[in-house]
Enzyme design. Structure first.
Site, mmCIF file in Angstrom:
data_model
loop_
_atom_site.group_PDB
_atom_site.id
_atom_site.type_symbol
_atom_site.label_atom_id
_atom_site.label_comp_id
_atom_site.label_asym_id
_atom_site.label_seq_id
_atom_site.Cartn_x
_atom_site.Cartn_y
_atom_site.Cartn_z
ATOM 1 N N SER A 12 19.977 -28.757 -40.699
ATOM 2 C CA SER A 12 20.141 -29.066 -39.276
ATOM 3 C C SER A 12 18.779 -29.118 -38.607
ATOM 4 O O SER A 12 17.769 -28.647 -39.149
ATOM 5 C CB SER A 12 21.011 -28.008 -38.577
ATOM 6 N N ARG A 34 21.771 -21.600 -45.836
ATOM 7 C CA ARG A 34 22.782 -20.567 -46.096
ATOM 8 C C ARG A 34 24.135 -21.150 -46.465
ATOM 9 O O ARG A 34 24.906 -20.532 -47.200
ATOM 10 C CB ARG A 34 22.944 -19.673 -44.865
ATOM 11 N N TYR A 154 9.668 -13.559 -30.162
ATOM 12 C CA TYR A 154 9.672 -14.891 -30.763
ATOM 13 C C TYR A 154 8.270 -15.497 -30.688
ATOM 14 O O TYR A 154 7.721 -15.983 -31.691
ATOM 15 C CB TYR A 154 10.683 -15.794 -30.055
ATOM 16 N N VAL A 187 13.127 -29.132 -28.360
ATOM 17 C CA VAL A 187 13.512 -30.262 -29.205
ATOM 18 C C VAL A 187 15.027 -30.407 -29.174
ATOM 19 O O VAL A 187 15.766 -29.408 -29.195
ATOM 20 C CB VAL A 187 13.043 -30.057 -30.663
ATOM 21 N N THR A 189 17.904 -30.305 -30.699
ATOM 22 C CA THR A 189 18.596 -29.842 -31.900
ATOM 23 C C THR A 189 19.664 -28.854 -31.440
ATOM 24 O O THR A 189 19.865 -28.667 -30.241
ATOM 25 C CB THR A 189 17.636 -29.131 -32.880
#
Length: 257
Positions: A12, A34, A154, A187, A189
């Site tokens: 993805s 996964r 992050y 982005v 996604t």
């Protein structure tokens, strides 16, 4: 000889786009994710549309045994076993946390650090050993513009990968190995959807297309750049973050949280 590319988080978002663009260039792929079902579907599509060889490795990279299986595949290439060597490693697997540092469980924060720092460093360590022996290779670490601004754990994790990539590109460039940190902004996604972030709160001009991001990354990597920041607007933001007051940068960096 055909180039072989190993991509983590390959089913993805940016990882899937890397797979499509490398396949379009005629590269064989080793896809890591996964979900066995998603891997099978992605591999079948790429074999059909690009006619390339596609291996799949189902692995939760936070599981030590699974991560070691991926490392074994990286180390096995080119050792006389007939297994193709990994010429390009794309460390893309990762996720965001929906709550701030103090409101997230310690266990979740540690796993978050592991997937964004420990795992890519472990895979890069194995890849660099093989690539240095072969006299060539490429490592792309998917980081973020968050690594240039204060944005919680992050941003801290991504800053670590940017720093590592800058150093490694110099240290191993003499061995024929290029190392690049890809630092995109927002982005299109499913990354933010999985976090539960309202994408409507982010200005449209800040959104980038995954295809553009990967094309920029491949161009910058080919040029030997240690850091790739796709898009003029984000390069300007990164430059501004170096001189603006930290309090202002922190508020701006919290956008989309």
């Amino acid at each position: 000889m055909t180039t072989t590319v190993l991509i983590t988080g390959a089913t993805s978002g940016i990882g899937a786009e890397f797979a499509r663009q490398f396949a379009a260039r005629g590269c064989d792929l080793v896809l890591v994710a996964r979900s066995e079902e998603s891997l099978g579907r992605t591999a079948a599509d790429l074999r059909r549309t690009a006619g390339v060889e596609v291996e799949v490795l189902t692995a939760d990279l936070l599981d030590d045994a699974a991560r070691n299986r991926v490392l074994e595949r990286i180390r096995a290439g080119g050792d006389g076993s007939g297994v193709p060597a990994v010429d390009v490693l794309v460390n893309n697997a990762g996720y965001g946390l929906p709550t701030s540092f103090a409101d997230t469980s310690l266990e979740d924060e540690i796993d978050h650090l592991r997937i964004h720092v420990e795992v890519p460093l472990a895979l890069a360590h194995g890849a660099l050993q093989v690539m240095r022996r072969n006299g060539e290779g490429t490592v792309i670490n998917v980081a973020s513009v968050a690594g240039f601004v204060p944005r919680g754990s992050y941003g801290a994790a991504k800053a670590a990968m940017i720093s590592f990539s800058r150093w490694a590109n110099v240290a191993y460039g003499r061995d024929g190995v290029r190392v690049t940190a890809l630092c995109p902004g927002f982005v299109h996604t499913d990354f933010h959807q999985r976090m539960g972030v309202d994408k409507g709160g982010i200005p449209r001009l800040l959104w980038l297309d995954a295809g553009f991001v990967v094309r920029e990354a491949l161009r910058d990597t080919a040029a030997g750049r240690a850091v790739s920041v796709p898009g003029l607007r984000y390069r300007a933001l990164v430059a501004a973050a170096r001189v603006l007051p930290p309090s202002l940068v922190t508020r701006a960096a919290s956008l989309g949280r």
